[in-house]
Design an enzyme around this catalytic site. Structure first.
Site, mmCIF file in Angstrom:
data_model
loop_
_atom_site.group_PDB
_atom_site.id
_atom_site.type_symbol
_atom_site.label_atom_id
_atom_site.label_comp_id
_atom_site.label_asym_id
_atom_site.label_seq_id
_atom_site.Cartn_x
_atom_site.Cartn_y
_atom_site.Cartn_z
ATOM 1 N N LYS A 189 0.841 -1.127 0.067
ATOM 2 C CA LYS A 189 -0.057 0.072 0.057
ATOM 3 C C LYS A 189 0.836 1.247 0.056
ATOM 4 C CE LYS A 189 -3.539 2.576 2.584
ATOM 5 N NZ LYS A 189 -4.663 2.433 3.678
ATOM 6 N N LYS A 211 -2.184 -1.366 -3.793
ATOM 7 C CA LYS A 211 -2.995 -0.136 -3.846
ATOM 8 C C LYS A 211 -2.287 0.901 -3.858
ATOM 9 C CE LYS A 211 -6.115 1.863 -0.357
ATOM 10 N NZ LYS A 211 -6.565 2.274 0.872
#
Ligand code: PBG
Length: 328
Positions: free
Chosen positions: A196, A254
């Site tokens: 992330k 992400k």
């Protein structure tokens, strides 16, 4: 060799294009993020996410029934909690009767077979808007992991099928896995937000949950000490491999579109399902351009989703899930 080999033969009609298509999106590819708020009959549009809503539990119940009817089979729950319930340690996150716990039960009651994943991180509950506990200008790692483990137990107790830690603390997957085992939740899965990035594309999401880091002295203004640097590639592999070693069932990259090189690389390396989160800013960009009449909304949306799947996504978390399925 040309003229014997003509690639255009395979593109000459709809039928042949369908026949040789390599990537096909289906409703079961999607994980649908949902934003839950207190109240009754509440369905409020998020200003920076046109046609996406925060909803109260009664509306949530209708929504998940509709999703299930449409063939969408998994949701990812987020809650927006009142400022008065926020503190540094996210105590409200552990409330057995908290909004997340009630949301899980609501969904499971309405649609027992729908897969329910819950967001595990402190930011919606943090008075500072951070994913962990803040002390002297830093985010505490190990203390945060302990809270995340308790939060995971609480979600599992409420009936969550998977917990989805989105915080990027080191070692939290192991801490959570051990806690789940100890409490008898052997079958509760973990989808780790493993790669992330500290991305500016999360802006609209933070509007949706009112969860942005606050501007107070001695509180970091951004999440760069725990989320990854956008410039890094090898680090994504390392983070992902570690989370798998610690017990993650599903890993995630992400944001989506700007990071598809990372998705492909991870897909080539690992043997667990790879999820990709097409985040709020990606959604907002297309909605804004389409509103202005500058892009064809549906065509660009499908092209983006296909690109995410082609890059290696087994699961796509996307605010476009419903829009896309309606076109199928
Ligand atoms: C926070 C969290 C964020 C998102 C999912 N979980 C935002 C952040 O890290 O600040 C972003 C999702 C999106 O932008 O759609 N734990």
């Amino acid at each position: 060799m040309y003229p014997l080999i003509r690639n255009r033969r395979l593109r000459s009609s709809d039928a042949i294009r369908h026949l040789v298509r390599e990537t096909i999106i289906t409703p079961s590819d999607f994980l649908v993020p949902l934003f839950v708020v207190e109240g009754k009959g509440v369905k409020e549009e998020i200003p920076s996410m046109p046609n996406y809503y925060r909803m109260s539990l009664d509306i949530l119940e209708k929504e998940v029934k509709e999703l299930w009817q449409m063939g969408l089979c998994a949701v990812l729950l987020f809650v927006k909690v009142d400022d008065s319930l926020k503190d540094n340690k996210g105590a409200e996150a552990l409330n057995p009767d908290g909004l997340m716990q009630r949301a899980v039960k609501t969904v499971k009651n309405a649609c027992p077979e729908l897969l329910v994943m819950t967001d595990v991180a402190l930011d919606p509950f943090s008075s500072y808007g951070h994913d962990g506990i803040v002390a002297d200008g830093v985010i505490l790692n190990d203390d945060t992991c302990e809270v995340l483990a308790e939060m995971s137990i609480s979600h599992a107790t409420a009936g969550a099928d998977f917990v989805a830690p989105s915080d990027m603390m080191d070692g939290r997957i192991l801490t959570i896995r051990e806690a789940l085992e100890e409490e008898g939740f052997q079958n509760t899965g973990i989808m780790s937000y493993s790669a992330k990035y500290a991305s500016a594309f999360y802006g609209p999401f933070r509007d949706a949950l009112d969860s942005a880091p606050v501007d107070i002295k001695n509180v970091p203004k951004d999440k760069k000490t725990y989320q990854m640097d956008a410039a890094n590639r090898f680090e994504a592999l390392k983070e992902t491999q570690q989370d798998i070693d610690e017990g993650a069932d599903i890993v995630m990259v992400k944001p989506g579109l700007c990071y598809l090189d990372i998705v492909r690389e991870i897909k080539n390396e690992v043997e667990v399902p790879v999820a990709v989160y097409q985040v709020s800013g990606e959604y907002a960009m297309l909605k804004a351009a389409a509103e202005k009449g500058w892009l064809d909304h549906d065509a660009v949306m499908m092209e983006q989703l296909i690109a995410i799947k082609r890059a290696g996504a087994n699961i796509i978390a996307s605010y476009f899930a419903k829009d896309a399925v309606k076109l199928m």
